[in-house]
Motif scaffolding. Structure first.
Motif, PDB file in Angstrom:
ATOM      1  N   ILE A  44     -46.760 -26.284  -8.598  1.00  0.00           N
ATOM      2  CA  ILE A  44     -46.992 -24.983  -9.241  1.00  0.00           C
ATOM      3  C   ILE A  44     -47.953 -24.153  -8.401  1.00  0.00           C
ATOM      4  O   ILE A  44     -47.724 -22.966  -8.157  1.00  0.00           O
ATOM      5  N   GLY A  45     -49.050 -24.797  -7.938  1.00  0.00           N
ATOM      6  CA  GLY A  45     -49.988 -24.076  -7.080  1.00  0.00           C
ATOM      7  C   GLY A  45     -49.343 -23.605  -5.789  1.00  0.00           C
ATOM      8  O   GLY A  45     -49.558 -22.463  -5.352  1.00  0.00           O
ATOM      9  N   GLY A  46     -48.529 -24.472  -5.157  1.00  0.00           N
ATOM     10  CA  GLY A  46     -47.853 -24.081  -3.926  1.00  0.00           C
ATOM     11  C   GLY A  46     -46.858 -22.957  -4.129  1.00  0.00           C
ATOM     12  O   GLY A  46     -46.770 -22.027  -3.311  1.00  0.00           O
ATOM     13  N   MET A  47     -46.107 -23.008  -5.241  1.00  0.00           N
ATOM     14  CA  MET A  47     -45.128 -21.955  -5.511  1.00  0.00           C
ATOM     15  C   MET A  47     -45.797 -20.630  -5.836  1.00  0.00           C
ATOM     16  O   MET A  47     -45.308 -19.561  -5.462  1.00  0.00           O
ATOM     17  N   ILE A  48     -46.934 -20.691  -6.543  1.00  0.00           N
ATOM     18  CA  ILE A  48     -47.673 -19.461  -6.829  1.00  0.00           C
ATOM     19  C   ILE A  48     -48.120 -18.801  -5.532  1.00  0.00           C
ATOM     20  O   ILE A  48     -48.018 -17.575  -5.367  1.00  0.00           O
ATOM     21  N   LEU A  49     -48.611 -19.610  -4.591  1.00  0.00           N
ATOM     22  CA  LEU A  49     -49.008 -19.057  -3.292  1.00  0.00           C
ATOM     23  C   LEU A  49     -47.822 -18.454  -2.548  1.00  0.00           C
ATOM     24  O   LEU A  49     -47.954 -17.444  -1.843  1.00  0.00           O
ATOM     25  N   ALA A  50     -46.654 -19.074  -2.708  1.00  0.00           N
ATOM     26  CA  ALA A  50     -45.468 -18.607  -1.982  1.00  0.00           C
ATOM     27  C   ALA A  50     -44.953 -17.283  -2.520  1.00  0.00           C
ATOM     28  O   ALA A  50     -44.495 -16.434  -1.749  1.00  0.00           O
ATOM     29  N   VAL A  51     -44.983 -17.078  -3.829  1.00  0.00           N
ATOM     30  CA  VAL A  51     -44.387 -15.885  -4.430  1.00  0.00           C
ATOM     31  C   VAL A  51     -45.411 -14.819  -4.814  1.00  0.00           C
ATOM     32  O   VAL A  51     -45.051 -13.660  -5.030  1.00  0.00           O
ATOM     33  N   SER A  52     -46.703 -15.203  -4.906  1.00  0.00           N
ATOM     34  CA  SER A  52     -47.709 -14.230  -5.320  1.00  0.00           C
ATOM     35  C   SER A  52     -48.984 -14.464  -4.522  1.00  0.00           C
ATOM     36  O   SER A  52     -48.963 -14.443  -3.303  1.00  0.00           O
ATOM     37  N   ASN A  53     -50.116 -14.695  -5.204  1.00  0.00           N
ATOM     38  CA  ASN A  53     -51.375 -14.944  -4.520  1.00  0.00           C
ATOM     39  C   ASN A  53     -52.172 -15.996  -5.278  1.00  0.00           C
ATOM     40  O   ASN A  53     -51.806 -16.403  -6.381  1.00  0.00           O
ATOM     41  N   TRP A  54     -53.270 -16.454  -4.675  1.00  0.00           N
ATOM     42  CA  TRP A  54     -54.043 -17.561  -5.222  1.00  0.00           C
ATOM     43  C   TRP A  54     -54.629 -17.247  -6.589  1.00  0.00           C
ATOM     44  O   TRP A  54     -54.895 -18.160  -7.385  1.00  0.00           O
ATOM     45  N   MET A  68     -44.410 -27.136   0.580  1.00  0.00           N
ATOM     46  CA  MET A  68     -44.034 -28.489   0.997  1.00  0.00           C
ATOM     47  C   MET A  68     -45.160 -29.470   0.703  1.00  0.00           C
ATOM     48  O   MET A  68     -44.908 -30.621   0.293  1.00  0.00           O
ATOM     49  N   ALA A  69     -46.401 -29.031   0.892  1.00  0.00           N
ATOM     50  CA  ALA A  69     -47.535 -29.890   0.560  1.00  0.00           C
ATOM     51  C   ALA A  69     -47.555 -30.192  -0.934  1.00  0.00           C
ATOM     52  O   ALA A  69     -47.835 -31.323  -1.352  1.00  0.00           O
ATOM     53  N   GLY A  70     -47.248 -29.181  -1.759  1.00  0.00           N
ATOM     54  CA  GLY A  70     -47.176 -29.398  -3.200  1.00  0.00           C
ATOM     55  C   GLY A  70     -46.087 -30.386  -3.570  1.00  0.00           C
ATOM     56  O   GLY A  70     -46.278 -31.241  -4.440  1.00  0.00           O
ATOM     57  N   LEU A  71     -44.943 -30.277  -2.916  1.00  0.00           N
ATOM     58  CA  LEU A  71     -43.854 -31.221  -3.169  1.00  0.00           C
ATOM     59  C   LEU A  71     -44.253 -32.634  -2.764  1.00  0.00           C
ATOM     60  O   LEU A  71     -43.944 -33.604  -3.466  1.00  0.00           O
ATOM     61  N   ALA A  72     -44.927 -32.761  -1.612  1.00  0.00           N
ATOM     62  CA  ALA A  72     -45.365 -34.081  -1.160  1.00  0.00           C
ATOM     63  C   ALA A  72     -46.383 -34.684  -2.128  1.00  0.00           C
ATOM     64  O   ALA A  72     -46.383 -35.896  -2.372  1.00  0.00           O
ATOM     65  N   LEU A  73     -47.221 -33.845  -2.704  1.00  0.00           N
ATOM     66  CA  LEU A  73     -48.240 -34.324  -3.644  1.00  0.00           C
ATOM     67  C   LEU A  73     -47.645 -34.793  -4.965  1.00  0.00           C
ATOM     68  O   LEU A  73     -48.311 -35.500  -5.725  1.00  0.00           O
ATOM     69  N   LEU A  74     -46.406 -34.405  -5.249  1.00  0.00           N
ATOM     70  CA  LEU A  74     -45.776 -34.846  -6.501  1.00  0.00           C
ATOM     71  C   LEU A  74     -45.691 -36.374  -6.563  1.00  0.00           C
ATOM     72  O   LEU A  74     -45.784 -36.967  -7.636  1.00  0.00           O
ATOM     73  N   ALA A  75     -45.492 -37.011  -5.410  1.00  0.00           N
ATOM     74  CA  ALA A  75     -45.439 -38.474  -5.401  1.00  0.00           C
ATOM     75  C   ALA A  75     -46.768 -39.074  -5.834  1.00  0.00           C
ATOM     76  O   ALA A  75     -46.811 -40.175  -6.392  1.00  0.00           O
ATOM     77  N   TYR A  76     -47.862 -38.370  -5.598  1.00  0.00           N
ATOM     78  CA  TYR A  76     -49.198 -38.821  -5.966  1.00  0.00           C
ATOM     79  C   TYR A  76     -49.476 -38.586  -7.447  1.00  0.00           C
ATOM     80  O   TYR A  76     -50.150 -39.388  -8.099  1.00  0.00           O
ATOM     81  N   THR A  77     -48.939 -37.482  -7.985  1.00  0.00           N
ATOM     82  CA  THR A  77     -49.310 -37.068  -9.342  1.00  0.00           C
ATOM     83  C   THR A  77     -48.263 -37.379 -10.409  1.00  0.00           C
ATOM     84  O   THR A  77     -48.622 -37.621 -11.559  1.00  0.00           O
ATOM     85  N   LEU A  78     -46.976 -37.377 -10.062  1.00  0.00           N
ATOM     86  CA  LEU A  78     -45.942 -37.573 -11.083  1.00  0.00           C
ATOM     87  C   LEU A  78     -46.013 -38.935 -11.780  1.00  0.00           C
ATOM     88  O   LEU A  78     -45.720 -39.008 -12.976  1.00  0.00           O
ATOM     89  N   PRO A  79     -46.381 -40.019 -11.090  1.00  0.00           N
ATOM     90  CA  PRO A  79     -46.516 -41.282 -11.829  1.00  0.00           C
ATOM     91  C   PRO A  79     -47.528 -41.224 -12.962  1.00  0.00           C
ATOM     92  O   PRO A  79     -47.422 -41.978 -13.927  1.00  0.00           O
ATOM     93  N   THR A  80     -48.503 -40.315 -12.853  1.00  0.00           N
ATOM     94  CA  THR A  80     -49.465 -40.168 -13.949  1.00  0.00           C
ATOM     95  C   THR A  80     -48.805 -39.576 -15.187  1.00  0.00           C
ATOM     96  O   THR A  80     -49.360 -39.670 -16.285  1.00  0.00           O
ATOM     97  N   LEU A  81     -47.636 -38.974 -15.019  1.00  0.00           N
ATOM     98  CA  LEU A  81     -46.859 -38.453 -16.143  1.00  0.00           C
ATOM     99  C   LEU A  81     -46.012 -39.539 -16.782  1.00  0.00           C
ATOM    100  O   LEU A  81     -45.879 -39.605 -18.003  1.00  0.00           O
ATOM    101  N   VAL A  82     -45.474 -40.438 -15.976  1.00  0.00           N
ATOM    102  CA  VAL A  82     -44.504 -41.418 -16.454  1.00  0.00           C
ATOM    103  C   VAL A  82     -45.161 -42.665 -17.034  1.00  0.00           C
ATOM    104  O   VAL A  82     -44.681 -43.230 -18.025  1.00  0.00           O
TER     105      VAL A  82
END
Length: 485
Positions: A134-144, A280-294
């Motif tokens: 979400i943070g990476g996509m916000i940076l891509a389409v808008s601003n911080w 891409m960094a946000g996507l890579a970080l999903l592997a670190y954070t998504l298990p905390t959801l499951v």
């Protein structure tokens, strides 16, 4: 909101170095202002929520979080952002403590309680898991700024849910606020974080640093005195005699010696070490954070079947194993998100297994009327260890980079300039002055950054393994008593 705030902000930190001209220490303080403020307010919130009503305090904290998020989003200067992050941390810490206390009171039966905290872990994991992308996509389409402004909208939705589904509760035995304990503990945490963060610049043996350290120790001593003499202390040390509480508390500290503070620095590695853009960094970080959801419901089921005294240390060990796998993946010649993937997944699984059993055990090991106090101690332990380790990991990273650069430049005598360069590299910068560019190998900056992150992963793995061992030691006597009976 709290989970999203933790995991989305680190993704924007490398960009703030350019946009707001933030240096490495300021980037640390953007995160640490939030965590120290959380620590400051948490114990006060536990007492106030028990006394004046958990639902009422929860509503006030949600309103404050929305307003302070708006202020963060409007900041145009790094100093203003740090100050507003402190205010946001006050609101966030109050919001989290009131939330856990409400859950503990509203769901008191075994299976109902486990289900509630399992759902809580999933929702918390949604924010954590999807925050980086979400943070990476916000940076891509808008601003911080929208990384903060999004919380204004979520706060409105949250208030509607609270009005519909939360009942009021309070502790009839709640007493006067422990003001001296709150102030002295906050000063001690701030002083230690300041000493670690500013020590390399001031010199750890300088009069200024030694003065800060002395003030920190005095504040901590006054805190201990306040808690022993206050008729109703915010830290009731008698709960530490409960082995389930103390063992679970080691789980809280272990997660924040490893997983959570590393979340602040991992985006720097993905963006500057591996060359990925924020998305891409946000996507890579999903592997670190998504298990905390499951995995929080899995952790709860394991705790019901095998007891927290087994599940919590095993979860901490799994986090440490993930860090060791990440270190191995980052040391390969052609390191990428794929070589980091196994370690990120294993660390996230360990966190998911550990988190909700820790929360449930700390609040469930005391009477429900003291849920605010118990959750306050638990969350304060998390935030204190997080604040200290954000500073400590930053120190370890910059020192490791500095040591590597010094080996490449054995005759370079300007240590102040070299340390400033190391901090710039640790923050993700690849700029080299023309003078150094003529004598440094072309890959020196990248190699130094990779070396620094390898040391950081090693620190995270070893520290969480040590805390897992301490947790086993605390839980073990209870096992022997059960076996004897």
């Amino acid at each position: 909101m709290f989970g999203l705030e933790i995991s989305s902000v680190p993704v924007i930190l490398p960009g703030l170095e350019t946009v707001l001209q933030a240096d490495f220490k300021q980037m640390q303080w953007i995160m640490n202002a939030y965590t120290i403020a959380c620590t400051t307010i948490m114990m006060a919130t536990g007492t106030l929520a028990d006394r004046f009503g958990r639902r009422r305090v929860f509503i006030i904290s949600i309103l404050a979080f929305g307003i302070t998020s708006l202020i963060c989003g409007m900041a145009q200067d790094v100093a203003v952002l740090i100050a507003s992050r402190f205010l946001q941390g006050l609101a966030g810490g109050a919001m989290l403590i009131a939330q856990v206390a409400i859950l503990s009171h509203q769901f008191q039966e075994g299976r109902e309680r486990s289900k509630a905290f399992g759902v809580w872990g999933i929702v918390f994991g949604v924010g954590l898991g999807f925050g980086p992308i979400i943070g990476g996509m916000i940076l891509a389409v808008s601003n911080w700024q929208w990384v903060f402004l999004v919380h204004v909208l979520i706060a409105v939705v949250t208030l509607l849910l609270v009005f519909v589904g939360v009942t009021e509760s309070r502790d009839p035995q709640a007493r006067k606020l422990d003001s001296m304990g709150i102030v002295t503990l906050s000063l001690a945490v701030f002083g230690l974080a300041y000493f670690i963060t500013q020590g390399p610049t001031l010199g750890f043996d300088s009069p200024q640093s030694l003065g800060v350290l002395a003030a920190t120790l005095i504040s901590f001593a006054l805190f201990l005195y306040a808690e022993k003499t206050h008729p109703h202390p915010m830290f009731d040390f008698s709960v530490f005699k409960i082995r389930n509480f103390s063992g679970a508390l080691m789980g809280s500290i272990g997660m924040n010696f490893s997983f959570w503070p590393f979340m602040i620095y991992l985006p720097i590695y993905f963006q500057s070490g591996l060359g990925y853009d924020p998305v891409m960094a946000g996507l890579a970080l999903l592997a670190y954070t998504l298990p905390t959801l499951v995995f929080p419901p899995v952790g709860e089921r394991l705790a019901l079947r095998y007891r927290p005294g087994i599940v919590i240390p095993c979860g901490l060990f799994t986090i440490g194993l993930g860090f060791m796998l990440m270190k191995f993946g980052s040391s390969l010649e052609h390191a990428s998100w794929l070589t980091m993937l196994p370690g990120c997944l294993v660390a996230g699984i360990g966190l998911g297994i550990t988190n909700t059993p820790v929360t449930n055990s700390t609040t469930g090991s005391v009477d429900s009327s003291r849920a605010g106090m118990a959750s306050g101690i638990d969350m304060s332990a998390r935030m204190i260890s997080l604040a200290i380790n954000i500073a400590l990991m930053g120190l370890i990273l910059s020192q490791a980079v500095y040591t590597q650069l010094k080996q490449l430049l054995p005759g370079y005598v300007d240590s102040t300039h070299l340390r400033a360069l190391a901090e710039s590299v640790a923050a993700g910068s690849t700029f080299i002055s023309p003078t150094l560019n003529a004598v440094l190998p072309s890959t020196a900056m990248h190699d130094a950054l990779t070396h620094g992150f390898g040391i950081l992963m090693l620190y995270g793995g070893i520290s969480v393994w040590l805390l897992a061992a301490i947790s086993v030691f605390i839980f073990a006597p209870a096992k022997r008593v059960l076996a004897t009976n």
